[in-house]
Enzyme design. Structure first.
Site, PDB file in Angstrom:
ATOM      1  N   HIS A 119     -19.013  -1.842   2.497  1.00  0.00           N
ATOM      2  CA  HIS A 119     -19.319  -1.072   3.715  1.00  0.00           C
ATOM      3  C   HIS A 119     -20.297   0.088   3.490  1.00  0.00           C
ATOM      4  CE1 HIS A 119     -16.295   1.936   2.681  1.00  0.00           C
ATOM      5  NE2 HIS A 119     -15.260   1.233   3.082  1.00  0.00           N
ATOM      6  N   HIS A 155      -1.976   0.063   3.134  1.00  0.00           N
ATOM      7  CA  HIS A 155      -3.181   0.505   3.859  1.00  0.00           C
ATOM      8  C   HIS A 155      -3.711  -0.685   4.634  1.00  0.00           C
ATOM      9  CE1 HIS A 155      -6.989   2.339   4.680  1.00  0.00           C
ATOM     10  NE2 HIS A 155      -7.620   2.030   3.572  1.00  0.00           N
ATOM     11  N   GLU A 208      -6.712  -1.121   5.958  1.00  0.00           N
ATOM     12  CA  GLU A 208      -8.136  -1.468   5.918  1.00  0.00           C
ATOM     13  C   GLU A 208      -8.250  -2.899   5.389  1.00  0.00           C
ATOM     14  OE1 GLU A 208     -10.679   1.391   3.968  1.00  0.00           O
ATOM     15  OE2 GLU A 208     -12.492   0.386   4.691  1.00  0.00           O
ATOM     16  N   ASP A 243     -10.000  -4.620   3.364  1.00  0.00           N
ATOM     17  CA  ASP A 243     -10.135  -5.031   1.962  1.00  0.00           C
ATOM     18  C   ASP A 243      -8.763  -5.226   1.317  1.00  0.00           C
ATOM     19  OD1 ASP A 243      -9.990  -2.245   2.352  1.00  0.00           O
ATOM     20  OD2 ASP A 243     -10.858  -1.797   0.396  1.00  0.00           O
ATOM     21  N   HIS A 300      -7.280   7.345   2.601  1.00  0.00           N
ATOM     22  CA  HIS A 300      -8.267   8.004   3.404  1.00  0.00           C
ATOM     23  C   HIS A 300      -8.205   7.613   4.887  1.00  0.00           C
ATOM     24  CE1 HIS A 300     -11.218   4.427   3.435  1.00  0.00           C
ATOM     25  NE2 HIS A 300     -10.121   4.023   2.865  1.00  0.00           N
ATOM     26  N   ASP A 304      -6.035   3.002  -2.404  1.00  0.00           N
ATOM     27  CA  ASP A 304      -7.412   3.471  -2.622  1.00  0.00           C
ATOM     28  C   ASP A 304      -7.466   4.692  -3.545  1.00  0.00           C
ATOM     29  OD1 ASP A 304      -8.898   1.545  -1.247  1.00  0.00           O
ATOM     30  OD2 ASP A 304      -8.659   2.570   0.675  1.00  0.00           O
ATOM     31  N   TYR A 357     -16.362   6.821  -6.758  1.00  0.00           N
ATOM     32  CA  TYR A 357     -15.447   6.365  -5.708  1.00  0.00           C
ATOM     33  C   TYR A 357     -14.890   7.570  -4.941  1.00  0.00           C
ATOM     34  CZ  TYR A 357     -11.920   3.661  -3.328  1.00  0.00           C
ATOM     35  OH  TYR A 357     -11.170   3.079  -2.343  1.00  0.00           O
ATOM     36  N   HIS A 414      -8.370  -0.969  -6.328  1.00  0.00           N
ATOM     37  CA  HIS A 414      -9.728  -1.334  -6.769  1.00  0.00           C
ATOM     38  C   HIS A 414      -9.866  -0.931  -8.227  1.00  0.00           C
ATOM     39  CE1 HIS A 414     -11.127  -1.906  -2.645  1.00  0.00           C
ATOM     40  NE2 HIS A 414     -10.615  -0.725  -2.323  1.00  0.00           N
TER      41      HIS A 414
HETATM   42 FE   LIG Z   1      -9.556   2.030   2.366  1.00  0.00          FE
HETATM   43 FE   LIG Z   2      -9.928  -0.047  -0.404  1.00  0.00          FE
END
Ligand SMILES: [Fe+2]
Ligand SMILES: [Fe+2]
Ligand SMILES: Cc1cc2nc3c(=O)[nH]c(=O)nc-3n(C[C@H](O)[C@H](O)[C@H](O)COP(=O)(O)O)c2cc1C
Length: 405
Positions: free
Chosen positions: A33, A87, A89, A91, A156, A175, A201, A234
């Site tokens: 992104h 989370h 999101e 990913d 986040h 994250d 990151y 990650h």
């Molecule tokens: Fe995220």
């Molecule tokens: Fe992530």
């Protein structure tokens, strides 16, 4: 499990007795992104096997098959009991719909997560999924393995959560503490120093959230969370460098800076570049570390990584049609969103007739909450000795500001 070796179980990797990495490696991911990832990335999910089984996070949708193959090495995915959604999101939650086709596993998620889950998966069946809303301190007993949930609000996203496996003292930090790297290795000690990747990151994903981060670190202390491993979603797992990364996060969250100056610029015909080089040279001559960063030669995320510990910076733009050069505008918009703390800055640039870029840079920096050293330096067309002298003065001023920190 040998300490210096990652044990392999046909693709799944055992990180503690009964705890497996079952994620996916995005070797060819080059853009996350807008975050340029020349080294790819990973989406880590983890399977915890007690008397019951729980999967912590999933992977980006195109990698669902890879994750499911790894899970299958350990258990039949249709027998999975629980899914922890740290989370929402995509990913990490992107494979939920695919996974839920195979299992009735109950989902553990924060209240804010439910809202996002329905935002993305309404119509893909989420209205029929079995959900349990959890909050900080809630525990899930798997029989021999206990998961404790820790809300990490705004780290986040509003829904962000981390999960602590008490018996093995593994913090599944989602994250938090992540790095965008693709590697077949799973541990820090297998790949060398990853702190710079974690810094990049942090600078690009977590920088605006230093207050929630400091609060969250307080919660970890209060809840007695003292991990032996931090397993993000990650990149690699922190074990050998665990104290180092925690220290680094504390320093970054507190906005600690070094005697370091950045000179960030773009140019059409080279004049703003001559100014940038002269400014940088004066900073160096004053004994302060300096980095010269051309906006068309460096990614935004690389510049933000350098920004993380810089005390001061200069932004240079030529005037194009009364305003900013587009790459400078792009950078300032990005910077404004990331709201770096405790930095001072100055604007400079070359123009031909009416000018305008330097004033606009100054306004944008002020709107970002950065202390602007005035006045910015504008010169007409090409800088000659008199103008170069002003550039050197500006560099000396930046060096002095950096030394004050
Ligand atoms: Fe995220
Ligand atoms: Fe992530
Ligand atoms: C397409 C274009 C548009 C420009 N528009 C303006 C302008 O609106 N106002 C102005 O003062 N200068 C304008 N200029 C002049 C440049 O700002 C001037 O050439 C400056 O020295 C360029 O700096 P650089 O060598 O760092 O690119 C324009 C130049 C170009 C090539």
């Amino acid at each position: 499990m040998g300490d210096m070796e990652t044990e392999k179980t046909d693709g799944a990797v055992e990180i503690a007795r009964g705890v497996y990495w079952v994620g996916a490696i995005d070797w060819n991911g080059r853009d996350f992104h807008g975050f340029t990832t020349p080294g790819g990335t990973t989406y880590n999910s983890y399977l915890v096997v007690g008397e019951k089984t729980a999967l912590i996070d999933t992977v980006k949708a195109p990698f669902a098959g890879e994750m499911l193959r790894r899970i299958t090495q350990i258990i039949d995915p249709s027998k999975l009991d629980y899914i922890v959604v740290n989370h929402m999101e995509l990913d990490h939650a992107g494979s939920l719909a695919e996974l839920k086709k195979q299992t009735d596993a109950k989902i553990f998620i924060t209240k804010r997560g439910v809202d996002i889950l329905n935002g993305y998966f309404r119509g893909l069946g989420s209205e029929n999924w079995d959900l349990e809303v959890v909050q900080t301190g809630d525990e899930l007993d798997l029989g021999g393995k206990t998961l404790m949930f820790l809300e990490a609000t705004m780290l986040h996203w509003p829904d962000s959560m981390e999960t602590f496996l008490k018996e093995d003292r593994i913090l599944f930090s989602n994250d938090g503490f992540g790095q965008h790297i693709a590697t077949s290795k799973r541990y820090d000690f297998e790949v060398g120093d990853v702190i710079p990747d974690a810094a990049e990151y942090y600078a690009n994903i977590l920088m605006p959230f230093h207050m929630p981060l400091l609060r969250f670190m307080g919660v970890l202390d209060k809840m007695g969370v003292d991990p032996l491993q931090i397993a993000p979603s990650h990149g690699i797992i922190w074990k050998q460098d665990l104290k180092k990364i925690l220290e680094a996060y504390r320093a970054w969250a507190n906005g600690e800076v070094n005697e370091k100056v950045l000179v960030i610029y773009d140019t059409m015909w080279g004049s703003t570049e001559i100014m940038a080089t002269e400014i940088a040279e004066a900073v160096r001559a004053a004994g302060v570390e300096v980095k010269l960063l051309n906006l068309r030669k460096n990614t935004r995320n690389h510049i933000m990584k350098e920004m993380l510990d810089a005390a001061a910076f200069a932004v240079g733009s030529p005037t194009l049609n009364n305003g900013l050069f587009p790459t400078v505008g792009d950078f300032l918009v990005y910077l404004k969103g990331l709201r770096p703390q405790k930095k001072k800055a100055v604007a400079f640039g070359s123009y031909g007739w009416g000018g305008g870029a330097v004033k606009t840079v100054e306004k944008e920096l002020k709107d970002t909450g950065i202390e602007v050293l005035e006045p910015g330096l504008q010169i007409r067309y090409r800088p000659y000795e008199k103008e170069l002298e002003r550039c050197r003065k500006l560099g000396e001023q930046l060096a002095a500001v950096a030394k004050e920190q």
